[in-house]
Write a protein that holds these residues in place. Structure first.
Motif, short mmCIF file in Angstrom:
data_model
loop_
_atom_site.label_atom_id
_atom_site.label_comp_id
_atom_site.label_asym_id
_atom_site.label_seq_id
_atom_site.Cartn_x
_atom_site.Cartn_y
_atom_site.Cartn_z
N UNK A 181 13.03 10.46 6.93
CA UNK A 181 13.08 10.30 5.48
C UNK A 181 12.44 8.99 5.07
N UNK A 182 11.99 8.94 3.82
CA UNK A 182 11.50 7.71 3.22
C UNK A 182 12.41 7.40 2.03
N UNK A 183 12.73 6.10 1.86
CA UNK A 183 13.73 5.71 0.88
C UNK A 183 13.40 4.32 0.35
N UNK A 184 14.01 3.94 -0.75
CA UNK A 184 13.87 2.59 -1.28
C UNK A 184 14.38 1.56 -0.28
N UNK A 185 13.64 0.48 -0.09
CA UNK A 185 14.09 -0.56 0.84
C UNK A 185 15.40 -1.20 0.37
N UNK A 196 5.35 -2.22 8.27
CA UNK A 196 4.05 -1.66 7.90
C UNK A 196 3.61 -2.29 6.59
N UNK A 197 2.37 -2.75 6.54
CA UNK A 197 1.83 -3.39 5.34
C UNK A 197 0.80 -2.47 4.69
N UNK A 198 0.96 -2.21 3.40
CA UNK A 198 -0.07 -1.47 2.67
C UNK A 198 -1.25 -2.39 2.35
N UNK A 199 -0.95 -3.65 2.02
CA UNK A 199 -1.99 -4.63 1.71
C UNK A 199 -1.69 -5.94 2.42
N UNK A 200 -2.74 -6.70 2.72
CA UNK A 200 -2.54 -7.97 3.42
C UNK A 200 -2.25 -9.09 2.43
N UNK A 201 -2.22 -10.34 2.93
CA UNK A 201 -1.87 -11.49 2.10
C UNK A 201 -2.82 -11.70 0.94
N UNK A 202 -4.04 -11.22 1.05
CA UNK A 202 -5.03 -11.37 -0.01
C UNK A 202 -5.12 -10.14 -0.91
N UNK A 203 -4.20 -9.18 -0.70
CA UNK A 203 -4.20 -7.99 -1.53
C UNK A 203 -5.17 -6.92 -1.11
N UNK A 233 1.99 -7.96 1.74
CA UNK A 233 2.52 -8.72 2.87
C UNK A 233 3.30 -9.96 2.44
N UNK A 234 3.10 -10.41 1.21
CA UNK A 234 3.78 -11.62 0.73
C UNK A 234 5.10 -11.31 0.05
N UNK A 235 5.43 -10.03 -0.10
CA UNK A 235 6.61 -9.66 -0.86
C UNK A 235 7.57 -8.83 -0.02
N UNK A 236 8.83 -8.69 -0.48
CA UNK A 236 9.80 -7.89 0.27
C UNK A 236 9.36 -6.44 0.40
N UNK A 237 9.93 -5.75 1.38
CA UNK A 237 9.64 -4.34 1.60
C UNK A 237 10.01 -3.53 0.36
N UNK A 238 9.23 -2.48 0.10
CA UNK A 238 9.52 -1.59 -1.04
C UNK A 238 10.08 -0.24 -0.57
N UNK A 239 9.83 0.12 0.68
CA UNK A 239 10.29 1.39 1.24
C UNK A 239 10.79 1.16 2.66
N UNK A 240 11.58 2.10 3.14
CA UNK A 240 11.91 2.17 4.55
C UNK A 240 11.68 3.60 5.02
N UNK A 241 11.10 3.73 6.19
CA UNK A 241 11.00 5.01 6.87
C UNK A 241 12.09 5.04 7.92
N UNK A 242 12.84 6.12 7.97
CA UNK A 242 13.97 6.21 8.89
C UNK A 242 13.89 7.51 9.68
N UNK A 243 14.01 7.40 11.00
CA UNK A 243 14.14 8.58 11.86
C UNK A 243 15.55 8.59 12.42
N UNK A 244 16.22 9.74 12.32
CA UNK A 244 17.58 9.89 12.82
C UNK A 244 17.67 11.16 13.65
N UNK A 245 18.49 11.12 14.68
CA UNK A 245 18.64 12.25 15.59
C UNK A 245 20.04 12.86 15.42
N UNK A 246 20.10 14.15 15.24
CA UNK A 246 21.40 14.83 15.12
C UNK A 246 22.14 14.69 16.45
#
Length: 255
Positions: A172-176, A227-234, A202-215
């Motif tokens: 699942x993907x969720x709000x950080x 994981x960074x979508x953009x680096x320090x220079x955007x 990269x300069x700001x807090x996470x916006x999402x979390x990806x989570x894998x869980x096993x039954x």
């Protein structure tokens, strides 16, 4: 009630490997869906189910990467389901689209062919905005896709737990900032959690979390490199850009 096809756009994903029709307005697939797909571990012949599939973006992206899966797309909005069916056919992917509320009782799932202890992988991007903290969009479809009703995450994870076989995987993907809620929802019946924070910048807090869980998993929780979508220079991060272009997958889908 008759189904209608909303006004749509034609959009390319995975570097042009996947083409999707999606509504011009309302909830539209984007990075979240592609990251969810890249984080989902699946093998040929396995039964894969996407909850809240919308136009099928994440599930179809998994099917593009892993051929020969048995894919079911679950979506409550019949109009989006029409587009999901079109998208599966247009991309040459065998997929079954089920119009179903993820919070429906177990008998409704069974009637739709989603019996208990049967799926190998469930992936989902549930509505994750808190109605008390976020103003809902006036677009009802968008609001439904983005704003969670109280207890919705627990209901979605419970439905996933019910249809997954022992040892099956939920991604699942969720709000950080809602990570604590996600962990709480996974305490019943899931373990061996692996978490990847996702930063828009990269300069700001996470916006999402990806989570894998096993039954039924028993291994300790792991937090992997962010994981960074953009680096320090955007600028777009090269590794993430390659993954979004369908040229790789995330560690959650490998180990």
């Amino acid at each position: 009630m008759s189904e209608t096809i909303p006004e749509y756009t034609e959009d390319a994903f995975l570097g042009g490997q996947l083409h999707l029709r999606q509504p011009r307005s309302g909830h539209r697939a984007g990075h979240d869906a592609m990251l969810l797909a890249a984080a989902s571990r699946a093998y040929q012949g396995e039964r894969v189910v996407e909850f809240g599939a919308g136009v099928g973006a994440a599930g179809l992206a998994v099917a593009k990467r892993v051929g020969g899966i048995d894919l079911t797309l679950v979506e409550i909005d019949s109009n989006l389901a029409v587009l999901a069916r079109h998208n599966a056919v247009a991309n040459g992917i065998a997929a079954r689209v089920v119009v179903l509320d993820v919070t429906a009782p177990a008998q409704d799932f069974s009637a739709a062919g989603l019996a208990p202890d049967n799926a190998d992988l469930v992936l989902m991007n549930p509505p994750f905005n808190n109605a008390a903290r976020h103003r809902a969009s006036p677009d009802l479809a968008r609001a439904s896709a983005h704003v969670a009703a109280p207890g919705a995450l627990e209901q979605w994870t419970a439905a996933a737990r019910r249809i997954l076989r022992p040892g099956g995987i939920l991604t699942l993907i969720w709000r950080a900032d809602g990570l604590a809620d996600a962990l709480a929802a996974l305490t019943r019946g899931f373990g061996s959690l692996v978490i990847v924070p996702v930063h828009g910048d990269a300069r700001k807090p996470a916006i999402r979390v990806l989570v894998r869980a096993v039954k039924g998993g028993k291994a300790p929780t792991q937090i992997l490199s962010a994981l960074m979508l953009n680096d320090e220079k955007g600028r777009p991060d090269p590794q993430t850009s390659a993954i979004l272009a369908g040229q790789g997958r995330l560690p959650l889908a490998i180990a």
